[in-house]
Design an enzyme around this catalytic site. Structure first.
Site, PDB file in Angstrom:
ATOM      1  N   LYS A 200     -97.944   3.478 -29.563  1.00 12.17           N
ATOM      2  CA  LYS A 200     -98.052   2.035 -30.206  1.00 12.17           C
ATOM      3  C   LYS A 200     -98.811   2.852 -32.108  1.00 12.17           C
ATOM      4  O   LYS A 200     -98.235   2.622 -32.769  1.00 12.17           O
ATOM      5  CB  LYS A 200     -98.939   1.822 -29.717  1.00 12.17           C
ATOM      6  CG  LYS A 200     -98.688  -0.405 -30.117  1.00 12.17           C
ATOM      7  CD  LYS A 200     -99.703  -0.978 -29.378  1.00 12.17           C
ATOM      8  CE  LYS A 200     -98.844  -1.592 -28.327  1.00 12.17           C
ATOM      9  NZ  LYS A 200    -100.109  -3.129 -27.749  1.00 12.17           N
ATOM     10  N   GLU A 206    -103.177  13.444 -27.139  1.00 12.33           N
ATOM     11  CA  GLU A 206    -102.372  14.259 -26.120  1.00 12.33           C
ATOM     12  C   GLU A 206    -101.271  14.218 -27.145  1.00 12.33           C
ATOM     13  O   GLU A 206    -100.222  14.933 -27.253  1.00 12.33           O
ATOM     14  CB  GLU A 206    -102.370  12.941 -25.136  1.00 12.33           C
ATOM     15  CG  GLU A 206    -104.487  13.743 -24.045  1.00 12.33           C
ATOM     16  CD  GLU A 206    -104.725  12.648 -24.012  1.00 12.33           C
ATOM     17  OE1 GLU A 206    -105.808  12.591 -23.254  1.00 12.33           O
ATOM     18  OE2 GLU A 206    -104.452  11.401 -24.751  1.00 12.33           O
ATOM     19  N   GLY A 259     -99.814  -1.144 -22.130  1.00 11.44           N
ATOM     20  CA  GLY A 259     -98.701   0.118 -22.099  1.00 11.44           C
ATOM     21  C   GLY A 259     -98.043   0.004 -20.296  1.00 11.44           C
ATOM     22  O   GLY A 259     -97.265   0.973 -20.562  1.00 11.44           O
ATOM     23  N   ARG A 260     -99.352  -0.109 -19.803  1.00 12.04           N
ATOM     24  CA  ARG A 260     -98.451   0.152 -18.144  1.00 12.04           C
ATOM     25  C   ARG A 260     -97.483  -1.160 -17.752  1.00 12.04           C
ATOM     26  O   ARG A 260     -96.643  -0.851 -16.626  1.00 12.04           O
ATOM     27  CB  ARG A 260    -100.059   0.881 -17.514  1.00 12.04           C
ATOM     28  CG  ARG A 260    -100.528  -1.330 -17.219  1.00 12.04           C
ATOM     29  CD  ARG A 260    -101.662  -0.323 -16.120  1.00 12.04           C
ATOM     30  NE  ARG A 260    -102.905  -1.639 -16.503  1.00 12.04           N
ATOM     31  CZ  ARG A 260    -103.886  -1.923 -17.203  1.00 12.04           C
ATOM     32  NH1 ARG A 260    -103.869  -0.525 -18.758  1.00 12.04           N
ATOM     33  NH2 ARG A 260    -104.567  -2.529 -18.028  1.00 12.04           N
ATOM     34  N   GLU A 345    -106.033   1.936 -12.537  1.00  8.87           N
ATOM     35  CA  GLU A 345    -105.894   1.270 -14.224  1.00  8.87           C
ATOM     36  C   GLU A 345    -106.679  -0.565 -14.195  1.00  8.87           C
ATOM     37  O   GLU A 345    -107.250  -0.941 -15.256  1.00  8.87           O
ATOM     38  CB  GLU A 345    -105.162   2.210 -15.600  1.00  8.87           C
ATOM     39  CG  GLU A 345    -105.426   1.778 -16.763  1.00  8.87           C
ATOM     40  CD  GLU A 345    -104.867   2.879 -17.841  1.00  8.87           C
ATOM     41  OE1 GLU A 345    -105.271   4.015 -17.736  1.00  8.87           O
ATOM     42  OE2 GLU A 345    -103.904   2.299 -17.987  1.00  8.87           O
ATOM     43  N   HIS A 376     -94.816  15.948   7.321  1.00  7.74           N
ATOM     44  CA  HIS A 376     -95.211  17.313   7.478  1.00  7.74           C
ATOM     45  C   HIS A 376     -96.335  17.634   6.304  1.00  7.74           C
ATOM     46  O   HIS A 376     -95.948  18.750   6.532  1.00  7.74           O
ATOM     47  CB  HIS A 376     -93.617  18.517   7.154  1.00  7.74           C
ATOM     48  CG  HIS A 376     -92.805  18.415   8.157  1.00  7.74           C
ATOM     49  ND1 HIS A 376     -92.293  18.983   9.773  1.00  7.74           N
ATOM     50  CD2 HIS A 376     -91.639  16.922   7.510  1.00  7.74           C
ATOM     51  CE1 HIS A 376     -92.034  18.508   9.798  1.00  7.74           C
ATOM     52  NE2 HIS A 376     -90.908  17.228   8.931  1.00  7.74           N
ATOM     53  N   LYS A 505    -112.108   9.906 -23.448  1.00  7.06           N
ATOM     54  CA  LYS A 505    -111.669   9.889 -25.042  1.00  7.06           C
ATOM     55  C   LYS A 505    -112.190  10.009 -26.337  1.00  7.06           C
ATOM     56  O   LYS A 505    -112.447  11.384 -26.643  1.00  7.06           O
ATOM     57  CB  LYS A 505    -110.747   8.760 -25.557  1.00  7.06           C
ATOM     58  CG  LYS A 505    -109.506   8.205 -24.627  1.00  7.06           C
ATOM     59  CD  LYS A 505    -108.506   7.647 -25.315  1.00  7.06           C
ATOM     60  CE  LYS A 505    -107.146   6.931 -24.777  1.00  7.06           C
ATOM     61  NZ  LYS A 505    -106.669   6.025 -25.036  1.00  7.06           N
TER      62      LYS A 505
END
Length: 539
Positions: A200, A206, A259-260, A345, A376, A505
């Site tokens: 954004k 990153e 964002g999420r 979050e 398993h 961050k």
């Protein structure tokens, strides 16, 4: 409200001896009474220890926190994200274009519709081959570079809807570890690859680090024509222009989309490219149907509310601090990771909206893997471990591979068997019989029976749907979004900020000069010691 929490705790103490199996014995209508559906999506929560009294207390608790009015506030554009003074209107991204959504006196739907149409136009040109590469070829691949909400959603959804993916192949880069971008790019041809940079603000370290690596990769092959292979999901037009990306290939979204919660808009561009306009619209329609259900259904029949109340019961009343998301659908392999961010979050908070410390446990630990693989791996702990982990199963009535229907039947059998086994367990008496059949006698039989028995009475819910389609995926994601909101309202927290993400961050930025050879004697001994070992002569 304190009295309602006390009533719930008291009822749990009084009924803790009643097993889930007992509840089924007491009522032939238990499944019908403790399940609900909406537009083909079925939620079965009958395999929990909830009874009508507990459910009544939980609904009263939700009402005491004004959940119905809080739902209305969210959809009406109130600034319910109080710490950032923002509205929460990701639902507008999938709303009916003809129905106004007013924010600060202005209908935002024309702008939402215009952005969606721009996305559809760009994706359509890319899919048809009308938008060509610098060398006049057809784009074969798209690389989405983002992280968190700009990666988990589209990456999960593209995999989930693989049967509908008939456009350019989509790939996703998120981790700042150079191995991620390197492994993706080395298998692609830069002359036929489009890179979508999703950030954004166009400052996420990153994402921008990986973006610069990808741009250098394009420039090596295409020279000055590299920007022709770039698009962006961002609201920072000045910064995207520095990359040479023209405004018509930049798709932004407002600060009222977290964002999420952003998959429904420009962040979903890779999904739109992969599955096309009609399927993407069906995806939005599925979410919209769940929005309408959440807004209008009575709390006692409301799927997100009921799923949220089950979560409150397990987390706060029963004391189970985790939940396992177990999709019996291989294409939903990334759903548990997606829900980790959505849930942890959003509700991993210790402070109420009033600024006081919460009095109850908030967001549970969310984890999981697809079935039958998990059977398993970690199901041993689910069945016989010392921790009780509420399980959330997801299963489709039909798979896409008609020629492999027998395998889907086996998948359904496994899913239902696991929830049944968690509930019933195996008694010591039955275990003794099995041990005897295996030749054990006397004390050896008793020891073996102890290993072969397990307690049962372990709760689960099952979410069933006809088939994993764009519509049903939209329903499922919106269901979990509103479940998170429901739990957050009951705890009195803000589910839409994430201040806990920021500190790490900030420290990473301050540590980079030290990693590159600088010094800071004020750092703690462990950090200094690790820096010395990692960047010194060797470990």
């Amino acid at each position: 409200m304190h009295e309602l929490w006390s009533d719930l705790m008291a009822h749990r103490r009084q009924t803790s001896h009643v097993t889930i199996a007992n509840l089924f014995s007491e009522s032939e209508e238990r499944f019908n009474s403790f399940s609900a559906s909406s537009s083909g999506l079925l939620l079965d929560f009958s395999k929990t220890s909830l009874d009508q009294t507990a459910l009544g207390h939980l609904i009263a608790l939700a009402k005491s926190q004004d959940l119905p009015s809080k739902i209305d506030e969210m959809f009406s554009g109130a600034a319910i994200n109080a710490t950032e003074q923002r509205a929460v209107l990701h639902t507008a991204l999938r709303a009916d274009a003809g129905t106004p959504v007013v924010l600060d006196g202005q209908d935002i739907m024309p702008a939402v519709t215009e952005t969606l149409q721009r996305m559809e136009g760009f994706a359509g040109a890319l899919r048809s081959g009308d938008f060509k590469t610098a060398n006049n070829q057809v784009f074969t691949d798209v690389v989405n570079i983002g992280i968190g909400g700009s990666d988990l959603g589209p990456a999960m959804a593209v995999q989930a809807l693989a049967p509908y993916c008939n456009g350019p192949r989509c790939h996703f880069v998120s981790n700042i570890d150079g191995a991620h971008v390197s492994d993706i790019l080395r298998q692609l041809d830069p002359e036929t690859t489009l890179v979508v940079i999703a950030s954004k603000t166009f400052t996420t370290i990153e994402t921008m680090t990986n973006a610069k690596t990808a741009v250098a990769w394009l420039e090596k092959a295409l020279g000055e024509a590299a920007p022709l292979h770039l698009a962006a999901v961002s609201s920072a037009l000045d910064k995207t222009a520095q990359f040479g990306i023209p405004p018509e290939r930049v798709f932004g979204f407002a600060d009222w989309v977290g964002g999420r919660y952003s998959l429904w808009g420009p962040v979903g561009l890779p999904l739109l490219i992969a599955i096309g306009r009609d399927n993407f619209r069906a995806f939005l329609s599925g979410a919209q149907s769940m929005d309408q259900h959440f807004r209008t259904a009575d709390l006692a029949e409301n799927l997100p509310v009921l799923l949220g109340l089950v979560g409150i019961w397990h987390n706060n009343i029963c004391g189970y601090p985790t939940r396992a998301v177990l999709p019996y659908d291989q294409r939903l392999a990334r759903l548990p990771a997606y829900l980790q961010q959505l849930d942890m979050e959003s509700n991993g908070k210790r402070t109420t909206l009033e600024g006081t410390q919460v009095k109850q446990s908030t967001g549970p630990i969310v984890w999981g893997e697809p079935g039958t693989n998990g059977q398993h791996a970690f199901y041993q702990l689910l069945h016989q471990g010392t921790h009780v982990v509420p399980a959330e199963f997801l299963i489709a009535a039909q798979g896409h591979e008609e020629e492999l229907a027998h395998q889907h039947d086996l998948l359904i059998a496994n899913c239902l068997a696991q929830s049944e086994a968690l509930m019933l367990g195996r008694s010591l008496e039955s275990a003794r019989e099995i041990a005897a059949q295996r030749g054990f006698e006397g004390e050896a039989q008793e020891r073996m029976a102890a290993h072969l028995s397990f307690p049962g009475n372990r709760p689960s819910v099952t979410l069933a749907y006809p088939k994993l389609t764009p519509f049903s995926l939209g329903q499922i994601i919106a269901l979990y979004e509103h479940r998170v909101f429901t739990e957050g309202v009951i705890w009195g927290i803000n589910s839409f900020d994430q201040w806990g993400v920021e500190l790490g961050k900030e420290l990473a930025v301050s540590l980079l000069p030290l990693v590159q050879g600088g010094e800071d004697p004020n750092k703690d001994g462990s950090t200094l010691g690790l820096l010395d070992k990692l960047k010194g002569p060797g470990i």
